[in-house]
Design a protein around this motif. Structure first.
Motif, mmCIF file in Angstrom:
data_model
loop_
_atom_site.group_PDB
_atom_site.id
_atom_site.type_symbol
_atom_site.label_atom_id
_atom_site.label_comp_id
_atom_site.label_asym_id
_atom_site.label_seq_id
_atom_site.Cartn_x
_atom_site.Cartn_y
_atom_site.Cartn_z
ATOM 1 N N GLU A 9 0.813 -1.218 0.000
ATOM 2 C CA GLU A 9 0.000 0.000 0.000
ATOM 3 C C GLU A 9 0.846 1.267 0.000
ATOM 4 N N ILE A 12 1.306 3.266 -3.370
ATOM 5 C CA ILE A 12 0.133 3.747 -4.111
ATOM 6 C C ILE A 12 0.537 4.771 -5.163
ATOM 7 N N PHE A 35 -6.344 -1.437 -2.198
ATOM 8 C CA PHE A 35 -5.364 -2.037 -1.290
ATOM 9 C C PHE A 35 -5.990 -2.479 0.029
ATOM 10 N N LYS A 36 -7.110 -1.918 0.408
ATOM 11 C CA LYS A 36 -7.735 -2.243 1.686
ATOM 12 C C LYS A 36 -8.687 -3.444 1.609
#
Length: 146
Positions: A9, A12, A35-36
């Motif tokens: 992450e 990004i 990403f979460k």
């Protein structure tokens, strides 16, 4: 030297920059949300230390969906996409997944040809799916299970 690395992450900005310079699919906020998500994996293909391509795939139960797959324009048609897709297929087979799915614009002939070369078959169409009004081809590849 070509290598594949798991992208975290914290990278990004790198993902967003490559996306912005190629297909402009997601905003920076959409990258952060991706990403979460549980089950999301992001891999990059590197030439020395330069990321030239990225693949995002989401594992759900016994299948994976490719949500993002791109190679920098300068490095296309040089085997990087093939290397990255081959790696992805191998990883999915190691996870004992049954199929790999994706969507591609019906007007993106080179991408469709690329996916067909890996035995992805068109299994459906989403009409007027993309911002430009083009249809999405739903493609699927059956994977070898162990």
């Amino acid at each position: 030297m070509i290598s594949i690395k798991h992208i975290k992450e914290k990278d990004i900005d790198l993902c967003y920059e490559l996306d912005s310079n190629t297909i402009s699919l997601w905003s920076k906020n959409q990258w952060a949300k991706e990403f979460k998500k549980d089950g999301v994996n992001v891999f990059g293909i590197l030439l020395s230390n330069l990321v030239v391509g990225i693949c995002v795939f989401h594992v759900v139960l016994d299948e994976a969906q490719i949500n993002f797959f791109v190679v920098n324009h300068k490095y296309r048609k040089k085997g990087f996409g093939t290397y990255l897709m081959s790696y992805l297929i191998e990883e999915c087979e190691k996870l004992n997944l049954k199929k790999l799915i994706l969507e591609v614009s019906h007007s993106n002939f080179s991408a469709d040809k690329f996916y067909n070369s890996f035995d992805f078959n068109t299994v459906g169409i989403r009409r007027d799916y993309y911002k430009d009004g083009s249809d999405a081809l739903l493609k699927e590849k059956k994977l070898r299970t162990k």
